[in-house]
Design a protein around this motif. Sequence first.
Motif, short mmCIF file in Angstrom:
data_model
loop_
_atom_site.label_atom_id
_atom_site.label_comp_id
_atom_site.label_asym_id
_atom_site.label_seq_id
_atom_site.Cartn_x
_atom_site.Cartn_y
_atom_site.Cartn_z
N PHE A 264 55.52 72.07 -8.85
CA PHE A 264 55.71 72.99 -7.72
C PHE A 264 55.16 74.36 -8.08
O PHE A 264 55.59 74.96 -9.08
N GLY A 265 54.24 74.88 -7.26
CA GLY A 265 53.75 76.23 -7.49
C GLY A 265 52.29 76.41 -7.12
O GLY A 265 51.73 75.66 -6.31
N GLU A 266 51.68 77.40 -7.72
CA GLU A 266 50.36 77.84 -7.31
C GLU A 266 49.23 76.90 -7.71
O GLU A 266 49.22 76.34 -8.80
N MET A 267 48.29 76.72 -6.78
CA MET A 267 46.99 76.13 -7.07
C MET A 267 45.96 77.11 -6.52
O MET A 267 46.04 77.52 -5.35
N LEU A 268 44.98 77.47 -7.32
CA LEU A 268 44.09 78.57 -6.98
C LEU A 268 42.78 78.44 -7.74
O LEU A 268 42.54 77.45 -8.43
N TRP A 269 41.94 79.46 -7.61
CA TRP A 269 40.69 79.52 -8.37
C TRP A 269 40.79 80.61 -9.43
O TRP A 269 41.14 81.75 -9.13
N ASP A 270 40.49 80.23 -10.68
CA ASP A 270 40.34 81.21 -11.75
C ASP A 270 38.89 81.68 -11.74
O ASP A 270 37.96 80.88 -11.91
N ILE A 271 38.70 82.98 -11.53
CA ILE A 271 37.35 83.54 -11.52
C ILE A 271 37.06 84.09 -12.91
O ILE A 271 37.63 85.11 -13.33
N PRO B 184 34.03 85.00 -16.09
CA PRO B 184 32.68 85.57 -16.15
C PRO B 184 31.57 84.55 -15.92
O PRO B 184 30.50 84.91 -15.42
N ASP B 185 31.82 83.27 -16.26
CA ASP B 185 30.76 82.27 -16.12
C ASP B 185 31.05 81.25 -15.03
O ASP B 185 30.50 80.16 -15.03
N GLY B 186 31.92 81.60 -14.07
CA GLY B 186 32.11 80.70 -12.94
C GLY B 186 33.55 80.62 -12.46
O GLY B 186 34.43 81.32 -12.96
N LEU B 187 33.75 79.77 -11.45
CA LEU B 187 35.07 79.54 -10.86
C LEU B 187 35.61 78.20 -11.35
O LEU B 187 34.88 77.20 -11.38
N PHE B 188 36.90 78.20 -11.71
CA PHE B 188 37.54 77.00 -12.20
C PHE B 188 38.86 76.80 -11.47
O PHE B 188 39.60 77.77 -11.25
N PRO B 189 39.20 75.55 -11.07
CA PRO B 189 40.52 75.31 -10.50
C PRO B 189 41.60 75.73 -11.50
O PRO B 189 41.46 75.52 -12.70
N GLY B 190 42.66 76.35 -10.99
CA GLY B 190 43.69 76.83 -11.90
C GLY B 190 45.03 77.03 -11.21
O GLY B 190 45.27 76.56 -10.10
N GLY B 191 45.89 77.78 -11.89
CA GLY B 191 47.29 77.93 -11.49
C GLY B 191 48.13 77.08 -12.41
O GLY B 191 47.84 75.88 -12.61
N ALA B 192 49.17 77.67 -13.03
CA ALA B 192 49.91 76.97 -14.08
C ALA B 192 50.45 75.60 -13.65
O ALA B 192 50.22 74.60 -14.34
N PRO B 193 51.18 75.47 -12.51
CA PRO B 193 51.70 74.15 -12.15
C PRO B 193 50.59 73.13 -11.89
O PRO B 193 50.71 71.96 -12.25
N PHE B 194 49.49 73.60 -11.26
CA PHE B 194 48.36 72.69 -11.07
C PHE B 194 47.78 72.26 -12.40
O PHE B 194 47.47 71.07 -12.62
N ASN B 195 47.58 73.22 -13.31
CA ASN B 195 47.03 72.87 -14.63
C ASN B 195 47.90 71.83 -15.33
O ASN B 195 47.40 70.88 -15.93
N VAL B 196 49.22 72.03 -15.28
CA VAL B 196 50.12 71.06 -15.89
C VAL B 196 49.91 69.69 -15.25
O VAL B 196 49.82 68.67 -15.95
N ARG C 267 41.41 86.76 -10.78
CA ARG C 267 40.27 87.24 -11.53
C ARG C 267 40.71 87.44 -12.98
O ARG C 267 41.60 88.24 -13.28
N ALA C 268 40.12 86.66 -13.87
CA ALA C 268 40.50 86.70 -15.29
C ALA C 268 39.51 87.53 -16.08
O ALA C 268 38.29 87.42 -15.89
N HIS C 269 40.04 88.38 -16.96
CA HIS C 269 39.21 89.20 -17.85
C HIS C 269 39.43 88.71 -19.27
O HIS C 269 40.57 88.67 -19.75
N LEU C 270 38.36 88.31 -19.93
CA LEU C 270 38.46 87.75 -21.27
C LEU C 270 38.16 88.80 -22.33
O LEU C 270 37.15 89.50 -22.27
N ALA C 271 39.06 88.90 -23.31
CA ALA C 271 38.83 89.75 -24.48
C ALA C 271 37.92 89.02 -25.46
O ALA C 271 37.72 87.80 -25.36
#
Length: 296
Positions: free
Chosen positions: A10-17, A19-31, A83-87
């Motif tokens: 139960f929870g979010e399903m979304l797009w992780d943006i 630097p090199d593209g869009l990926f399906p994401g959201g913690a419950p979806f990933n699980v 929108r994810a920012h990678l260190a």
Amino acid sequence: MPPAPLVVCFGEMLWDILPDGLFPGGAPFNVGYHLKQLGLRPHLATAVGRDLLGDELLRRLKNWRMDTLGVARHTGLPTGYVRAHLAPSGDASYEIATEVAWDQIATGEDTLRAVVEARALVFGSLALRSTFNRAALERLLPALPPNAARVFDVNLRKPHDDLVLVHEMARKATILKMNSDEAARLAGSTNTNADEANARTLAERSGCNFICITAAERGAGVLHHGVWHWESGRAVDVVDTIGSGDAFLAALLSQHLCGASVPDALTFACRIGEWVATQRGPTPNYSTAPKPTLVP
């Protein structure tokens, strides 16, 4: 042969943006994705917009042969994104869009039927930022079988980090999972390395007897009925850490539901989490993934 364990996420399903593209994401979806790859039956209780991004998420789910019956479609709310920012280390920080479809997860008959049969319900703290979702989850929890696991995945993402709410929901869980920073914050500690002490504090406050704390490259620990188990991390070449904690939880839960001991489940979960950190994005192909000890 009995069917594989059914797990409602139960929870979010979304797009992780990234630097090199869009990926399906959201913690419950990933699980849910990782549970599917490990042989279980995830049912996603989530929502997307009636837009191109929502269409593409559903297309991906069908390609992965994942159940889409619990995915609601909204006309007035768009599909969510982060929108994810990678260190340079591969660690990520996030900008999370608000007023999106997963803020209103409509749980229909398909989800209610799944909950009644489920071996576990996984729910994250981020989706509880909306009163709509909190009410929906409160309807689902009593419908679970008495012996089903109630898995609370804590993700403290500012400004969606209401500690009072998190403590309240922790008291409804039978399994708590968080990282070492989150554990210290919830335990009121300044020591993010005191994983066992923080787990014992949270167990006392919540009444939960299965608490898991991930500690990045240090490893992870589980406090289970008062006994502390620890698995040290192994060095890997990190590409990004997005989704590695979710993969860890899926691996831990899958082995737990299949009857593995806590130490064995913890060891496998660490290896899966480490492997995902070597891959790009949270939903890598499992052709090179470590193999589970027990399969459904």
